[in-house]
Design a protein around this motif. Structure first.
Motif, PDB file in Angstrom:
ATOM      1  N   UNK A  36       0.983  -1.165   0.021  1.00 47.06           N
ATOM      2  CA  UNK A  36       0.000   0.173  -0.028  1.00 47.06           C
ATOM      3  C   UNK A  36       0.812   1.336  -0.079  1.00 47.06           C
ATOM      4  N   UNK A  37       1.803   1.187   0.776  1.00 45.78           N
ATOM      5  CA  UNK A  37       2.979   2.481   0.757  1.00 45.78           C
ATOM      6  C   UNK A  37       3.592   2.695  -0.468  1.00 45.78           C
ATOM      7  N   UNK A  41       3.453   5.844  -2.726  1.00 51.71           N
ATOM      8  CA  UNK A  41       4.451   6.605  -3.031  1.00 51.71           C
ATOM      9  C   UNK A  41       4.626   6.673  -4.643  1.00 51.71           C
ATOM     10  N   UNK A  42       4.172   5.857  -5.494  1.00 55.20           N
ATOM     11  CA  UNK A  42       4.328   5.847  -7.188  1.00 55.20           C
ATOM     12  C   UNK A  42       3.131   6.209  -7.847  1.00 55.20           C
ATOM     13  N   UNK A  43       2.246   6.593  -7.012  1.00 56.31           N
ATOM     14  CA  UNK A  43       0.848   7.131  -7.558  1.00 56.31           C
ATOM     15  C   UNK A  43       0.292   6.098  -8.652  1.00 56.31           C
ATOM     16  N   UNK A  44       0.209   4.689  -8.082  1.00 55.65           N
ATOM     17  CA  UNK A  44      -0.269   3.920  -8.995  1.00 55.65           C
ATOM     18  C   UNK A  44      -1.710   3.504  -8.710  1.00 55.65           C
ATOM     19  N   UNK A  55      -2.362  -5.493  -8.582  1.00 55.72           N
ATOM     20  CA  UNK A  55      -2.031  -5.468  -9.943  1.00 55.72           C
ATOM     21  C   UNK A  55      -2.424  -4.092 -10.568  1.00 55.72           C
ATOM     22  N   UNK A  56      -1.626  -4.024 -11.454  1.00 54.52           N
ATOM     23  CA  UNK A  56      -1.988  -2.681 -12.322  1.00 54.52           C
ATOM     24  C   UNK A  56      -1.906  -3.239 -13.833  1.00 54.52           C
ATOM     25  N   UNK A 117       0.218  -5.708 -20.907  1.00 53.42           N
ATOM     26  CA  UNK A 117       1.447  -5.080 -20.040  1.00 53.42           C
ATOM     27  C   UNK A 117       0.940  -4.389 -18.784  1.00 53.42           C
ATOM     28  N   UNK A 118       1.424  -4.752 -17.358  1.00 48.73           N
ATOM     29  CA  UNK A 118       1.363  -4.205 -16.332  1.00 48.73           C
ATOM     30  C   UNK A 118       2.250  -4.471 -15.307  1.00 48.73           C
TER      31      UNK A 118
END
Length: 152
Positions: A36-37, A41-44, A55-56, A117-118
């Motif tokens: 979650x952090x 932090x990476x704005x995902x 998953x993204x 992809x992701x």
């Protein structure tokens, strides 16, 4: 003499039980917080499955969609939440059966179609568990950038 042997046996059992408690750490909550952090932090924009896999999906793809037993070719980069890369394929990828890899991949790769992809954010219980595996420390969150090249 019997008391000495009994004492040594009890001491041995106590020491081995103490060691077991240290190696059987439950990383589920720790991994969840770490993932979650990392996402924040990476704005995902990530989704979470019932198993705890995050998953993204950057691009769903348009080709064939594999299942949990398909043989696939995937290009990937694997790293920890601190950015340290632990493994990476060539752009051509590697081929393998999805029933022969970590649970996070068996579940995550079928979310894509060929060309998709992701990112897969894999908690330890869907990766290598609590034990060290090769250079990967036990309890590690594993992040994979993946591209499904083909379903073979």
């Amino acid at each position: 003499m019997k008391h000495l042997l009994s004492s040594l046996l009890v001491l041995t059992l106590f020491i081995s039980c103490s060691k077991d408690k240290g190696t059987n750490i439950d990383y589920v909550a720790k991994n969840e917080q770490e993932i979650i952090a990392y996402i924040a932090k990476n704005n995902l924009t990530a989704q979470r499955s019932n198993s705890g896999l995050y998953y993204v999906i950057t691009n769903t793809g348009t080709g064939t969609q594999p299942n949990a037993t398909s043989n696939v070719t995937v290009a990937y980069k694997g790293y920890y939440t601190n950015g340290t890369v632990f493994d990476q394929s060539s752009a051509a990828g590697i081929s393998f059966g999805l029933n022969r890899v970590i649970k996070g991949w068996t579940e995550g790769i079928p979310l894509f179609k060929t060309g998709g992809n992701g990112i897969l954010l894999v908690p330890a219980h869907l990766g290598y568990g609590n034990n060290d595996y090769s250079s990967i420390p036990g309890g590690s969150v594993l992040i994979f950038e993946v591209k499904l090249i083909s379903v073979n």
